[in-house]
Design an enzyme around this catalytic site. Structure first.
Site, PDB file in Angstrom:
ATOM      1  CD  GLU A  24      50.617  21.256  13.895  1.00 32.37           C
ATOM      2  OE1 GLU A  24      51.822  21.009  14.047  1.00 32.37           O
ATOM      3  OE2 GLU A  24      50.191  22.394  13.603  1.00 32.37           O
ATOM      4  N   GLY A  93      60.216  19.182  15.792  1.00 34.63           N
ATOM      5  CA  GLY A  93      61.379  18.323  15.680  1.00 34.63           C
ATOM      6  C   GLY A  93      62.082  18.204  17.021  1.00 34.63           C
ATOM      7  CB  VAL A 182      65.557  22.034  11.646  1.00 36.76           C
ATOM      8  CG1 VAL A 182      66.956  21.510  11.917  1.00 36.76           C
ATOM      9  CG2 VAL A 182      65.460  23.521  11.966  1.00 36.76           C
ATOM     10  CG  MET A 203      59.031  26.042  11.444  1.00 38.07           C
ATOM     11  SD  MET A 203      58.712  25.479   9.760  1.00 38.07           S
ATOM     12  CE  MET A 203      59.077  26.966   8.829  1.00 38.07           C
ATOM     13  CD  GLU A 204      54.396  27.154  13.382  1.00 42.45           C
ATOM     14  OE1 GLU A 204      54.690  26.319  14.265  1.00 42.45           O
ATOM     15  OE2 GLU A 204      54.491  26.904  12.173  1.00 42.45           O
ATOM     16  CG  ASP A 227      60.649  16.174  12.605  1.00 41.17           C
ATOM     17  OD1 ASP A 227      61.705  16.789  12.773  1.00 41.17           O
ATOM     18  OD2 ASP A 227      59.536  16.741  12.614  1.00 41.17           O
TER      19      ASP A 227
HETATM   20  N1  SAH Z   1      55.848  20.383   4.084  1.00 43.13           N
HETATM   21  C1  SAH Z   1      54.967  20.831   5.101  1.00 43.13           C
HETATM   22  C2  SAH Z   1      55.609  21.961   5.847  1.00 43.13           C
HETATM   23  C3  SAH Z   1      55.743  21.642   7.262  1.00 43.13           C
HETATM   24  S1  SAH Z   1      56.605  22.827   8.170  1.00 43.13           S
HETATM   25  C4  SAH Z   1      53.642  21.245   4.510  1.00 43.13           C
HETATM   26  O1  SAH Z   1      53.630  21.567   3.336  1.00 43.13           O
HETATM   27  O2  SAH Z   1      52.633  21.253   5.203  1.00 43.13           O
HETATM   28  C5  SAH Z   1      56.636  21.970   9.706  1.00 43.13           C
HETATM   29  C6  SAH Z   1      55.566  22.340  10.696  1.00 43.13           C
HETATM   30  O3  SAH Z   1      55.696  21.463  11.804  1.00 43.13           O
HETATM   31  C7  SAH Z   1      55.731  23.743  11.259  1.00 43.13           C
HETATM   32  O4  SAH Z   1      54.492  24.276  11.604  1.00 43.13           O
HETATM   33  C8  SAH Z   1      56.646  23.520  12.490  1.00 43.13           C
HETATM   34  O5  SAH Z   1      56.214  24.283  13.600  1.00 43.13           O
HETATM   35  C9  SAH Z   1      56.558  22.030  12.813  1.00 43.13           C
HETATM   36  N2  SAH Z   1      57.794  21.245  12.717  1.00 43.13           N
HETATM   37  C10 SAH Z   1      57.825  19.886  12.828  1.00 43.13           C
HETATM   38  N3  SAH Z   1      59.075  19.417  12.661  1.00 43.13           N
HETATM   39  C11 SAH Z   1      59.882  20.491  12.432  1.00 43.13           C
HETATM   40  C12 SAH Z   1      61.277  20.619  12.142  1.00 43.13           C
HETATM   41  N4  SAH Z   1      62.081  19.561  12.045  1.00 43.13           N
HETATM   42  N5  SAH Z   1      61.767  21.880  11.927  1.00 43.13           N
HETATM   43  C13 SAH Z   1      60.947  22.956  12.019  1.00 43.13           C
HETATM   44  N6  SAH Z   1      59.622  22.867  12.258  1.00 43.13           N
HETATM   45  C14 SAH Z   1      59.071  21.652  12.474  1.00 43.13           C
END
Ligand code: SAH
Length: 261
Positions: A24, A93, A182, A203-204, A227
């Site tokens: 990112e 998302g 999500v 998530m932040e 997504d």
């Molecule tokens: N499996 C991934 C975890 C990603 S968490 C890994 O192991 O790296 C997703 C990250 O992208 C978080 O930092 C969040 O801020 C963002 N994000 C993107 N799509 C999201 C969604 N559908 N729901 C929540 N956060 C999402």
């Protein structure tokens, strides 16, 4: 509290630049190294990279994932590195019906969609602070949106052709944050019902906005849609992060930072 590193070259306070994951940030740290020396300070298990972009001091770091990680990291940027403002760049998302993969959302306000101390306090309100929605700094968000619009105008068609997406749209509005990835139609429908004006979920962001509010530090947040928070989200997120997220961050941050010099 001790300041482990003022971070400033000269007297100007640095800008804090954050993301959750390395993809990112695009090539930002390499670009700083190409410009001048970069010093890395490790603090609370995070690496803080101190350098300059176009001569302007910056502290760049990765928060990793989730609200606690983000709150701890932005708190260190404020206390240990004395940043004048914070900008977060990353993916999210899409929740708003008009928001599609490859679009970009600049936050005007942010809320924690998983915070609920009702009936003691209204749902989403931060107890004892009395705020449910935190405002991004309007001027900084405007600068970020202007840079994003320029990026889309100058590179949007090439990007869409290269990645097989539609021409990116830039949205402004509510971003919602919580400690869940999500990834189901049911979950995204529940978020739309609870927060009908939400454009994107991540998530932040709202954690950063809360900490910045409490310390009076301006912040702004930009998210590219990786997504649509449904059953396809894990695969879509993973390929977007690997292939596309860096190109967006590079294009947006470059223009944002150039305009600030
Ligand atoms: N499996 C991934 C975890 C990603 S968490 C890994 O192991 O790296 C997703 C990250 O992208 C978080 O930092 C969040 O801020 C963002 N994000 C993107 N799509 C999201 C969604 N559908 N729901 C929540 N956060 C999402």
């Amino acid at each position: 509290m001790s300041n482990v590193q003022s971070g400033a070259t000269g007297t100007r306070r640095p800008l804090g630049i954050m993301a959750a994951l390395p993809q990112e940030l695009g090539d930002l740290i390499d670009a700083m190294r190409a410009e001048a020396s970069v010093r890395t300070v490790t603090h609370g298990r995070r690496d803080y990279h101190l350098g300059t972009v176009q001569g302007a001091p910056c502290v760049v770091t990765l928060a990793r994932i989730g609200k606690v990680a983000a709150a701890a990291t932005v708190s260190a940027l404020i206390h240990a590195f004395d940043v004048e403002a914070v900008v977060f760049t990353g993916v999210a998302g899409g929740v708003g019906r008009e928001v599609r993969i490859g679009d970009i959302v600049v936050a005007d306000t942010l809320t924690q969609h998983d915070l609920d101390a009702s009936p003691l306090f209204p749902c989403f309100e931060v107890p004892l602070l009395g705020i449910a929605r935190f405002a991004a700094d309007q001027a900084l968000a405007d600068e970020l949106a202007t840079a994003t619009e320029r990026f889309v105008a100058e590179e949007g068609h090439a990007l869409a052709a290269r990645f097989g997406t539609q021409l990116p749209q830039v949205h402004r509005g509510l971003i919602i944050s919580g400690d869940q990835f999500v990834a189901s139609a049911t979950a995204v429908a529940a978020l739309r019902e609870a927060l009908p004006d939400a454009l994107a979920v991540e998530m932040e962001g709202a954690a950063i906005a809360q900490v910045c509010h409490e310390y009076g530090v301006p912040c702004a947040i930009v998210r590219t849609i990786s997504d649509t928070a449904d059953a396809h989200a894990p695969a879509s997120f993973t390929s977007f992060l690997a292939e596309i997220a860096g190109a967006y961050s590079n294009g947006i941050l470059k223009r944002f930072l150039q305009a600030r010099v």
